[in-house]
Scaffold this motif. Structure first.
Motif, PDB file in Angstrom:
ATOM      1  N   GLY A   1     -58.962 -20.934  39.218  1.00  0.00           N
ATOM      2  CA  GLY A   1     -58.862 -22.300  39.714  1.00  0.00           C
ATOM      3  C   GLY A   1     -60.158 -22.863  40.256  1.00  0.00           C
ATOM      4  N   VAL A   2     -61.224 -22.047  40.279  1.00  0.00           N
ATOM      5  CA  VAL A   2     -62.489 -22.497  40.834  1.00  0.00           C
ATOM      6  C   VAL A   2     -63.624 -21.935  39.985  1.00  0.00           C
ATOM      7  CG1 VAL A   2     -62.581 -20.512  42.411  1.00  0.00           C
ATOM      8  CG2 VAL A   2     -63.889 -22.579  42.956  1.00  0.00           C
ATOM      9  N   GLU A   3     -64.664 -22.699  39.811  1.00  0.00           N
ATOM     10  CA  GLU A   3     -65.814 -22.257  39.012  1.00  0.00           C
ATOM     11  C   GLU A   3     -66.550 -21.155  39.768  1.00  0.00           C
ATOM     12  OE1 GLU A   3     -69.853 -24.357  37.355  1.00  0.00           O
ATOM     13  OE2 GLU A   3     -67.976 -25.471  37.209  1.00  0.00           O
TER      14      GLU A   3
ATOM     15  N   ALA B   1     -56.667 -18.680  25.573  1.00  0.00           N
ATOM     16  CA  ALA B   1     -57.286 -19.252  26.765  1.00  0.00           C
ATOM     17  C   ALA B   1     -57.404 -20.764  26.617  1.00  0.00           C
ATOM     18  CB  ALA B   1     -58.670 -18.642  26.988  1.00  0.00           C
ATOM     19  N   PHE B   2     -57.146 -21.460  27.710  1.00  0.00           N
ATOM     20  CA  PHE B   2     -57.316 -22.916  27.687  1.00  0.00           C
ATOM     21  C   PHE B   2     -57.694 -23.389  29.086  1.00  0.00           C
ATOM     22  CE2 PHE B   2     -52.798 -21.833  27.981  1.00  0.00           C
ATOM     23  CZ  PHE B   2     -52.437 -22.415  29.188  1.00  0.00           C
ATOM     24  N   GLU B   3     -58.366 -24.525  29.123  1.00  0.00           N
ATOM     25  CA  GLU B   3     -58.807 -25.084  30.390  1.00  0.00           C
ATOM     26  C   GLU B   3     -57.618 -25.621  31.174  1.00  0.00           C
ATOM     27  OE1 GLU B   3     -61.826 -28.000  29.935  1.00  0.00           O
ATOM     28  OE2 GLU B   3     -63.221 -26.658  28.903  1.00  0.00           O
ATOM     29  N   LEU B   4     -57.719 -25.541  32.485  1.00  0.00           N
ATOM     30  CA  LEU B   4     -56.731 -26.148  33.367  1.00  0.00           C
ATOM     31  C   LEU B   4     -57.294 -27.473  33.879  1.00  0.00           C
ATOM     32  CD1 LEU B   4     -55.430 -23.161  35.527  1.00  0.00           C
ATOM     33  CD2 LEU B   4     -54.169 -24.416  33.780  1.00  0.00           C
TER      34      LEU B   4
ATOM     35  N   SER C   1     -66.982 -18.410  35.068  1.00  0.00           N
ATOM     36  CA  SER C   1     -65.601 -18.774  34.766  1.00  0.00           C
ATOM     37  C   SER C   1     -65.310 -20.156  35.337  1.00  0.00           C
ATOM     38  CB  SER C   1     -64.624 -17.755  35.362  1.00  0.00           C
ATOM     39  OG  SER C   1     -64.711 -16.529  34.669  1.00  0.00           O
ATOM     40  N   ARG C   2     -64.643 -20.984  34.537  1.00  0.00           N
ATOM     41  CA  ARG C   2     -64.245 -22.317  34.974  1.00  0.00           C
ATOM     42  C   ARG C   2     -62.732 -22.385  35.054  1.00  0.00           C
ATOM     43  NH1 ARG C   2     -68.960 -22.603  32.257  1.00  0.00           N
ATOM     44  NH2 ARG C   2     -70.581 -23.920  33.173  1.00  0.00           N
ATOM     45  N   PRO C   3     -62.169 -23.413  35.700  1.00  0.00           N
ATOM     46  CA  PRO C   3     -60.707 -23.488  35.809  1.00  0.00           C
ATOM     47  C   PRO C   3     -60.027 -23.325  34.462  1.00  0.00           C
ATOM     48  CG  PRO C   3     -61.703 -25.122  37.237  1.00  0.00           C
ATOM     49  CD  PRO C   3     -62.833 -24.514  36.440  1.00  0.00           C
TER      50      PRO C   3
ATOM     51  N   GLU D   1     -54.909 -22.421  55.659  1.00  0.00           N
ATOM     52  CA  GLU D   1     -56.004 -21.672  55.056  1.00  0.00           C
ATOM     53  C   GLU D   1     -55.992 -21.841  53.545  1.00  0.00           C
ATOM     54  OE1 GLU D   1     -58.435 -19.411  56.453  1.00  0.00           O
ATOM     55  OE2 GLU D   1     -57.899 -20.466  58.282  1.00  0.00           O
ATOM     56  N   PRO D   2     -57.162 -21.871  52.899  1.00  0.00           N
ATOM     57  CA  PRO D   2     -57.170 -21.923  51.436  1.00  0.00           C
ATOM     58  C   PRO D   2     -56.707 -20.595  50.862  1.00  0.00           C
ATOM     59  CG  PRO D   2     -59.397 -21.629  52.259  1.00  0.00           C
ATOM     60  CD  PRO D   2     -58.520 -21.837  53.460  1.00  0.00           C
ATOM     61  N   GLY D   3     -56.053 -20.643  49.730  1.00  0.00           N
ATOM     62  CA  GLY D   3     -55.618 -19.414  49.081  1.00  0.00           C
ATOM     63  C   GLY D   3     -56.727 -18.861  48.204  1.00  0.00           C
ATOM     64  N   CYS D   4     -56.378 -17.853  47.435  1.00  0.00           N
ATOM     65  CA  CYS D   4     -57.337 -17.253  46.504  1.00  0.00           C
ATOM     66  C   CYS D   4     -57.478 -18.163  45.287  1.00  0.00           C
ATOM     67  CB  CYS D   4     -56.851 -15.872  46.100  1.00  0.00           C
ATOM     68  SG  CYS D   4     -57.979 -15.022  44.981  1.00  0.00           S
ATOM     69  N   GLY D   5     -58.706 -18.322  44.812  1.00  0.00           N
ATOM     70  CA  GLY D   5     -58.935 -19.191  43.666  1.00  0.00           C
ATOM     71  C   GLY D   5     -58.729 -18.501  42.339  1.00  0.00           C
TER      72      GLY D   5
END
Length: 303
Positions: free
Chosen positions: A74-76, A96-99, A42-44, A120-124
Motif C-alpha cells: 500500500g506504500v511505495e 500483479a496489478f496496481e492498486l 515496490s509501488r501500491p 496509529e497507522p497500520g502496516c503498509g
C-alpha cells in the motif's frame, strides 16, 4: 485458484518472449525455476500467487506468500523479492496489478459500515488470503485479456469489487488507513513522498516529521511501522537502487554514480553498496549486465 492457475498457464504458453508479460491492465509473471533475489521499488499493488511460492523482504520484515495468497503493498517502498517454489512442470504463476488508492477511497466512503480505524497507522505491506470472491475477480481480470474491447467498461467494475472485498476483509482497517484523507497513515505517506523526491539531499528527520504533523519520535516509529524501514534506511536504499540503475543502464562509472545519488564518500558508498547487493559496485554491475544480455538473448531465441 486452480482455474486461475490454468488461465495464467494458458496465457503464458501462447506469448512470445519471457516473463514478465505486460498487458494494459496487469502483469503476469511465470518462473520455471527458483530465482535469485531481485531488488526493486515496490509501488501500491497486489501480487497474487496462483501456483508456487514467493517471498518478499521489506526492511527486517520477510513475508512468504504462496498459492491462494496475495501480497498487498500500500506504500511505495524498497523491497527484495524472490521466487522460492517453481519447476518446469509446476511453474510459479503470479498475477500483479496496481492498486488505485483513489478507487479504494471511493469504495470505502460508500460502505455502510466502514472499517474501524485506530489512531496509529497500520502496516503498509501484508499478506492476505486470496480465495472465494477475490479469486473470482482475479480470474475475470485474466479472461478480460481475451476481449480487449470490454476492458474500458468492465475493468473499473472488477477493480471496485476487489477493493470492496479487501475493505470488508480481515485487513480492511489497514487498507482504509492507507487511503483516507488526513489519516495517520496518509500523513506519513506524504512524508514518504517528500523523502522519495529528495533522496539525494540531506533531509532532517524534523522536516519529515513536520510534513506528517508528528513529533520526530512519533514520526520515526510510525514510518517504521508503515514501511518496515527507518527513514535513514529508506533513503539509503533509494540512493543505492538509483546508483545501480545509473551504472547498469547508463554506463555511469562508480564515482559519478556515488556523487549523483548524494554520497560524499566513494568508500562509504562502495561498502554500503556491497552490503545491500552482495558484491562491490563494479562486480555487481558486470554480472547484472551479463544476466540482462543473457535474458535478452533467450527472449529473442524464443520469438
Amino acid at each position: 485458484m486452480d482455474q486461475l492457475a490454468e488461465a495464467l498457464l494458458r496465457y503464458t504458453e501462447k506469448q512470445p518472449g519471457k516473463s514478465p508479460y505486460m498487458t494494459p491492465i496487469l502483469a503476469i509473471l511465470r518462473s520455471d525455476h527458483p530465482n535469485p533475489p531481485a531488488h526493486m521499488i515496490s509501488r501500491p499493488a497486489m501480487c497474487i500467487v496462483a501456483q508456487g511460492a514467493k517471498w518478499a523482504t521489506f526492511g527486517d520484515q520477510k513475508l512468504e506468500y504462496r498459492a491462494g495468497q496475495a501480497l498487498v503493498v500500500g506504500v511505495e517502498t524498497p523491497s527484495i523479492g524472490r521466487v522460492v517454489e517453481a519447476s518446469p512442470g509446476t511453474p510459479c504463476l503470479v498475477l500483479a496489478f496496481e492498486l488505485d488508492l483513489a478507487i479504494i477511497r471511493s469504495v470505502a466512503e460508500g460502505l455502510d459500515a466502514p472499517p474501524q480505524l485506530t489512531g496509529e497507522p497500520g502496516c503498509g505491506v501484508f499478506v492476505t488470503d486470496f480465495q472465494g470472491p477475490l479469486a473470482d475477480c482475479a480470474l475475470r481480470l485474466v479472461r478480460l485479456l481475451d476481449t480487449p474491447q470490454a476492458i474500458p467498461t468492465l475493468y473499473p467494475v472488477i477493480m471496485r469489487e476487489i477493493c470492496y472485498w479487501l475493505l470488508t476483509g480481515p485487513h480492511g482497517g489497514d487498507i482504509a488507513r492507507l487511503t483516507l484523507i488526513n489519516s495517520p497513515s496518509q500523513r506519513v505517506i506524504s512524508a514518504v513522498h517528500s523523502l522519495r523526491g529528495r533522496f539525494r539531499d540531506t533531509v532532517r528527520i524534523e522536516e519529515l516529521a513536520a510534513v506528517a504533523q508528528l513529533s520526530p519520535s512519533a514520526f520515526h516509529r510510525q514510518f517504521k511501522a508503515l514501511t518496515s524501514l527507518t527513514p535513514l534506511q529508506y533513503q539509503k536504499q533509494l540512493r543505492l537502487l538509483e546508483a545501480r540503475r545509473l551504472m547498469v543502464s547508463r554506463g555511469v562509472n562508480v564515482e559519478t554514480a556515488c556523487f549523483e545519488v548524494g554520497y560524499e564518500s566513494p568508500s562509504q558508498f562502495s561498502r554500503e553498496y556491497a552490503r545491500m547487493f552482495g558484491a562491490p559496485p563494479k562486480r555487481d554491475v558486470t554480472r547484472t549486465q551479463i544476466r540482462i544480455q543473457d535474458e535478452r538473448a533467450g527472449a529473442q531465441a524464443s520469438i
